[in-house]
Design a protein around this motif. Structure first.
Motif, PDB file in Angstrom:
ATOM      1  N   LEU A 118      20.193 -63.510   9.770  1.00 49.58           N
ATOM      2  CA  LEU A 118      21.536 -63.882  10.214  1.00 49.58           C
ATOM      3  C   LEU A 118      21.688 -63.591  11.696  1.00 49.58           C
ATOM      4  CD1 LEU A 118      23.645 -62.437   7.280  1.00 49.58           C
ATOM      5  CD2 LEU A 118      23.030 -64.813   7.654  1.00 49.58           C
ATOM      6  N   LYS A 119      22.260 -64.517  12.440  1.00 50.00           N
ATOM      7  CA  LYS A 119      22.471 -64.352  13.879  1.00 50.00           C
ATOM      8  C   LYS A 119      23.970 -64.382  14.143  1.00 50.00           C
ATOM      9  CE  LYS A 119      18.049 -65.200  15.137  1.00 50.00           C
ATOM     10  NZ  LYS A 119      17.154 -64.241  15.643  1.00 50.00           N
ATOM     11  N   VAL A 120      24.636 -63.273  13.900  1.00 47.36           N
ATOM     12  CA  VAL A 120      26.068 -63.165  14.133  1.00 47.36           C
ATOM     13  C   VAL A 120      26.368 -61.842  14.817  1.00 47.36           C
ATOM     14  CG1 VAL A 120      26.751 -64.669  12.218  1.00 47.36           C
ATOM     15  CG2 VAL A 120      26.471 -62.236  11.818  1.00 47.36           C
ATOM     16  N   LYS A 121      27.553 -61.731  15.397  1.00 49.22           N
ATOM     17  CA  LYS A 121      27.919 -60.530  16.137  1.00 49.22           C
ATOM     18  C   LYS A 121      27.879 -59.287  15.242  1.00 49.22           C
ATOM     19  CE  LYS A 121      31.299 -58.703  19.342  1.00 49.22           C
ATOM     20  NZ  LYS A 121      32.536 -58.934  20.057  1.00 49.22           N
ATOM     21  N   ASN A 122      28.560 -59.331  14.112  1.00 45.77           N
ATOM     22  CA  ASN A 122      28.559 -58.195  13.204  1.00 45.77           C
ATOM     23  C   ASN A 122      27.712 -58.554  11.990  1.00 45.77           C
ATOM     24  OD1 ASN A 122      28.988 -56.010  11.598  1.00 45.77           O
ATOM     25  ND2 ASN A 122      31.186 -55.921  11.944  1.00 45.77           N
ATOM     26  N   GLN A 123      26.403 -58.437  12.157  1.00 50.78           N
ATOM     27  CA  GLN A 123      25.463 -58.872  11.137  1.00 50.78           C
ATOM     28  C   GLN A 123      25.646 -58.137   9.809  1.00 50.78           C
ATOM     29  OE1 GLN A 123      21.326 -58.198  11.994  1.00 50.78           O
ATOM     30  NE2 GLN A 123      20.669 -59.677  10.479  1.00 50.78           N
ATOM     31  N   ALA A 124      25.866 -56.847   9.828  1.00 45.61           N
ATOM     32  CA  ALA A 124      26.010 -56.082   8.582  1.00 45.61           C
ATOM     33  C   ALA A 124      27.214 -56.571   7.781  1.00 45.61           C
ATOM     34  CB  ALA A 124      26.133 -54.590   8.878  1.00 45.61           C
ATOM     35  N   GLU A 125      28.322 -56.782   8.445  1.00 42.75           N
ATOM     36  CA  GLU A 125      29.525 -57.249   7.741  1.00 42.75           C
ATOM     37  C   GLU A 125      29.332 -58.651   7.175  1.00 42.75           C
ATOM     38  OE1 GLU A 125      34.275 -57.919   8.568  1.00 42.75           O
ATOM     39  OE2 GLU A 125      33.169 -56.497   9.819  1.00 42.75           O
ATOM     40  N   GLU A 126      28.740 -59.539   7.954  1.00 48.76           N
ATOM     41  CA  GLU A 126      28.488 -60.908   7.478  1.00 48.76           C
ATOM     42  C   GLU A 126      27.495 -60.897   6.316  1.00 48.76           C
ATOM     43  OE1 GLU A 126      28.712 -64.944   6.955  1.00 48.76           O
ATOM     44  OE2 GLU A 126      30.035 -63.632   8.088  1.00 48.76           O
ATOM     45  N   LEU A 127      26.464 -60.075   6.420  1.00 46.53           N
ATOM     46  CA  LEU A 127      25.477 -59.983   5.348  1.00 46.53           C
ATOM     47  C   LEU A 127      26.116 -59.444   4.065  1.00 46.53           C
ATOM     48  CD1 LEU A 127      22.644 -60.228   4.239  1.00 46.53           C
ATOM     49  CD2 LEU A 127      22.084 -58.039   5.330  1.00 46.53           C
ATOM     50  N   ALA A 128      26.924 -58.416   4.172  1.00 44.32           N
ATOM     51  CA  ALA A 128      27.621 -57.875   3.000  1.00 44.32           C
ATOM     52  C   ALA A 128      28.472 -58.956   2.341  1.00 44.32           C
ATOM     53  CB  ALA A 128      28.486 -56.682   3.395  1.00 44.32           C
ATOM     54  N   ASN A 129      29.147 -59.747   3.151  1.00 39.18           N
ATOM     55  CA  ASN A 129      29.975 -60.833   2.629  1.00 39.18           C
ATOM     56  C   ASN A 129      29.120 -61.879   1.915  1.00 39.18           C
ATOM     57  OD1 ASN A 129      32.584 -62.158   2.374  1.00 39.18           O
ATOM     58  ND2 ASN A 129      31.738 -63.679   3.778  1.00 39.18           N
ATOM     59  N   VAL A 130      27.995 -62.256   2.505  1.00 38.15           N
ATOM     60  CA  VAL A 130      27.105 -63.246   1.896  1.00 38.15           C
ATOM     61  C   VAL A 130      26.547 -62.724   0.577  1.00 38.15           C
ATOM     62  CG1 VAL A 130      24.859 -64.405   2.151  1.00 38.15           C
ATOM     63  CG2 VAL A 130      26.493 -64.428   4.042  1.00 38.15           C
ATOM     64  N   LEU A 131      26.108 -61.487   0.557  1.00 38.83           N
ATOM     65  CA  LEU A 131      25.524 -60.922  -0.660  1.00 38.83           C
ATOM     66  C   LEU A 131      26.522 -60.860  -1.812  1.00 38.83           C
ATOM     67  CD1 LEU A 131      23.401 -57.960   0.785  1.00 38.83           C
ATOM     68  CD2 LEU A 131      22.583 -60.187   0.006  1.00 38.83           C
ATOM     69  N   VAL A 132      27.755 -60.481  -1.510  1.00 37.23           N
ATOM     70  CA  VAL A 132      28.770 -60.304  -2.555  1.00 37.23           C
ATOM     71  C   VAL A 132      29.430 -61.630  -2.947  1.00 37.23           C
ATOM     72  CG1 VAL A 132      30.988 -59.201  -3.072  1.00 37.23           C
ATOM     73  CG2 VAL A 132      29.187 -57.905  -1.961  1.00 37.23           C
ATOM     74  N   SER A 133      29.625 -62.514  -1.988  1.00 36.76           N
ATOM     75  CA  SER A 133      30.424 -63.723  -2.215  1.00 36.76           C
ATOM     76  C   SER A 133      29.628 -64.959  -2.607  1.00 36.76           C
ATOM     77  CB  SER A 133      31.223 -64.059  -0.952  1.00 36.76           C
ATOM     78  OG  SER A 133      32.026 -62.982  -0.582  1.00 36.76           O
ATOM     79  N   ASN A 134      28.359 -65.004  -2.257  1.00 37.15           N
ATOM     80  CA  ASN A 134      27.566 -66.212  -2.481  1.00 37.15           C
ATOM     81  C   ASN A 134      26.480 -65.972  -3.514  1.00 37.15           C
ATOM     82  OD1 ASN A 134      29.088 -67.068  -0.346  1.00 37.15           O
ATOM     83  ND2 ASN A 134      27.407 -67.231   1.086  1.00 37.15           N
ATOM     84  N   THR A 135      26.196 -66.994  -4.286  1.00 38.23           N
ATOM     85  CA  THR A 135      25.091 -66.949  -5.221  1.00 38.23           C
ATOM     86  C   THR A 135      23.857 -67.441  -4.484  1.00 38.23           C
ATOM     87  OG1 THR A 135      26.553 -67.365  -7.079  1.00 38.23           O
ATOM     88  CG2 THR A 135      24.222 -67.819  -7.419  1.00 38.23           C
ATOM     89  N   GLN A 136      22.795 -66.660  -4.534  1.00 44.20           N
ATOM     90  CA  GLN A 136      21.546 -67.028  -3.878  1.00 44.20           C
ATOM     91  C   GLN A 136      20.502 -67.366  -4.936  1.00 44.20           C
ATOM     92  OE1 GLN A 136      21.462 -67.232  -0.560  1.00 44.20           O
ATOM     93  NE2 GLN A 136      23.521 -66.409  -0.402  1.00 44.20           N
TER      94      GLN A 136
END
Length: 137
Positions: A3-21
């Motif tokens: 992930l290439k975003v300013k707050n990578q940890a927060e975005e990653l936490a959101n992706v892990l919890v909110s999206n089905t991979q």
């Protein structure tokens, strides 16, 4: 996926919890390698967490987490804590023993940098073949 975003940890936490991979989808966050070990995209989302060690050129598994049962804030706190923690301070899964001394390479607890690099190449090749409509043998 990196992930290439300013707050990578927060975005990653959101992706892990909110999206089905899909199973075997992975993420990298600093010294963490996070691998989806779910049985299918329709199953609860389970991830194996590995810590990178430059000295041994391996990732060591230290946690397995069902993120489907977690709130984003909890996953974020784990990511931040685990990223800051030195691998030499970490403990093995369900143990008080040092992480690097207890992992078993014959299971899935250690992944070498070379093995991971080869797996990434294979995954990229499969994605390119599928995109072009080619059959993968």
């Amino acid at each position: 996926m990196l992930l290439k975003v300013k707050n990578q940890a927060e975005e990653l936490a959101n992706v892990l919890v909110s999206n089905t991979q899909i199973p075997h989808q992975y993420f990298e966050h600093g010294s963490l390698f996070i691998l989806n070990v779910s049985t299918s995209e329709n199953a609860i989302q389970e991830y194996a967490f590995y810590k990178k060690d430059e000295g041994t050129k391996c990732y060591y598994k230290f946690e397995s987490l069902t993120v489907s049962w977690c709130k984003k804030e909890k996953v974020l706190s784990y990511l931040e804590e685990w990223e800051k923690q030195s691998i030499d301070e970490m403990k093995a899964i369900m143990s008080d023993l040092p992480l690097k001394s207890t992992n078993r390479s014959h299971i899935d607890h250690i992944i070498s940098f070379k093995h991971l690099r080869n797996s990434k190449k294979l995954t990229k090749h499969k994605e390119e073949c599928c995109k072009d409509g080619k059959e993968i043998i």
